[in-house]
Design a protein around this motif. Sequence first.
Motif, short mmCIF file in Angstrom:
data_model
loop_
_atom_site.label_atom_id
_atom_site.label_comp_id
_atom_site.label_asym_id
_atom_site.label_seq_id
_atom_site.Cartn_x
_atom_site.Cartn_y
_atom_site.Cartn_z
N VAL A 152 -9.65 5.45 -17.78
CA VAL A 152 -8.98 4.20 -17.41
C VAL A 152 -7.48 4.31 -17.66
O VAL A 152 -7.03 5.08 -18.51
N GLY B 67 -4.28 1.55 -18.49
CA GLY B 67 -4.05 0.19 -18.94
C GLY B 67 -4.71 -0.04 -20.29
O GLY B 67 -5.11 0.89 -20.98
N SER B 68 -4.85 -1.29 -20.65
CA SER B 68 -5.45 -1.67 -21.92
C SER B 68 -6.87 -1.14 -22.04
O SER B 68 -7.65 -1.20 -21.09
N ALA B 69 -7.21 -0.64 -23.21
CA ALA B 69 -8.55 -0.11 -23.44
C ALA B 69 -9.62 -1.20 -23.31
O ALA B 69 -10.76 -0.90 -22.95
N PRO C 18 -8.80 -2.76 -18.71
CA PRO C 18 -8.01 -1.80 -17.94
C PRO C 18 -7.64 -2.27 -16.53
O PRO C 18 -8.34 -3.08 -15.94
N ARG C 19 -6.53 -1.72 -16.05
CA ARG C 19 -6.08 -1.99 -14.67
C ARG C 19 -6.83 -1.11 -13.67
O ARG C 19 -7.10 -1.54 -12.56
N TYR D 151 -10.11 -4.93 -14.19
CA TYR D 151 -11.30 -5.34 -14.95
C TYR D 151 -11.28 -6.84 -15.13
O TYR D 151 -10.27 -7.42 -15.52
#
Length: 179
Positions: A78, A80-82, A85-86, A132
Amino acid sequence: MFIAVRVSAEAALTLNRRATELSERMPFKKWVHPQDYHITLQFLGDTPTGRIPAITQALQDVAKGRRPFQLETQQVGVFGSATSPRILWAGVGGDLNALVTLQQSVVSAMAPFGFEPEERPYRPHITLGRKYQGTDPFVMDIAGKDVVNIQWNVHAIELLQTNLHQTPMYETVGLARFF
């Protein structure tokens, strides 16, 4: 517009099967159509259609003398943020030296047209899903790390145009085959 190499039909079918399995457990807003699977070499952005012939010719010059090379799908990851995610992507392996060399050649060939290279490092991948939207934090373990490994040969560079409200949404407007 952007410049990319396409994933073979067989690899796209395998990736799509995996993405379909993942979509049942992972609520991403958009899942990429299998005909749109690709590896970006350079993003161009808004480009007048009148420039397509010259850009295609520059890509044909890049392709001259190149030999096909082999790539393969790898693990899922992924950007982005864990936890939200983007991008959900499949990794790329195989002859990465040939791919990186091709990408650098494309970037150099596009410089005279005023297209700037990205500042971030080149990270080849195949986007499977975007944005997500789960109510629970994303957990990578749900996806697992594996994608069925499939190999294919890269034979061409494509200039692709995005058609936002169509499926599939990427249309080939320029092609440069290796020879």
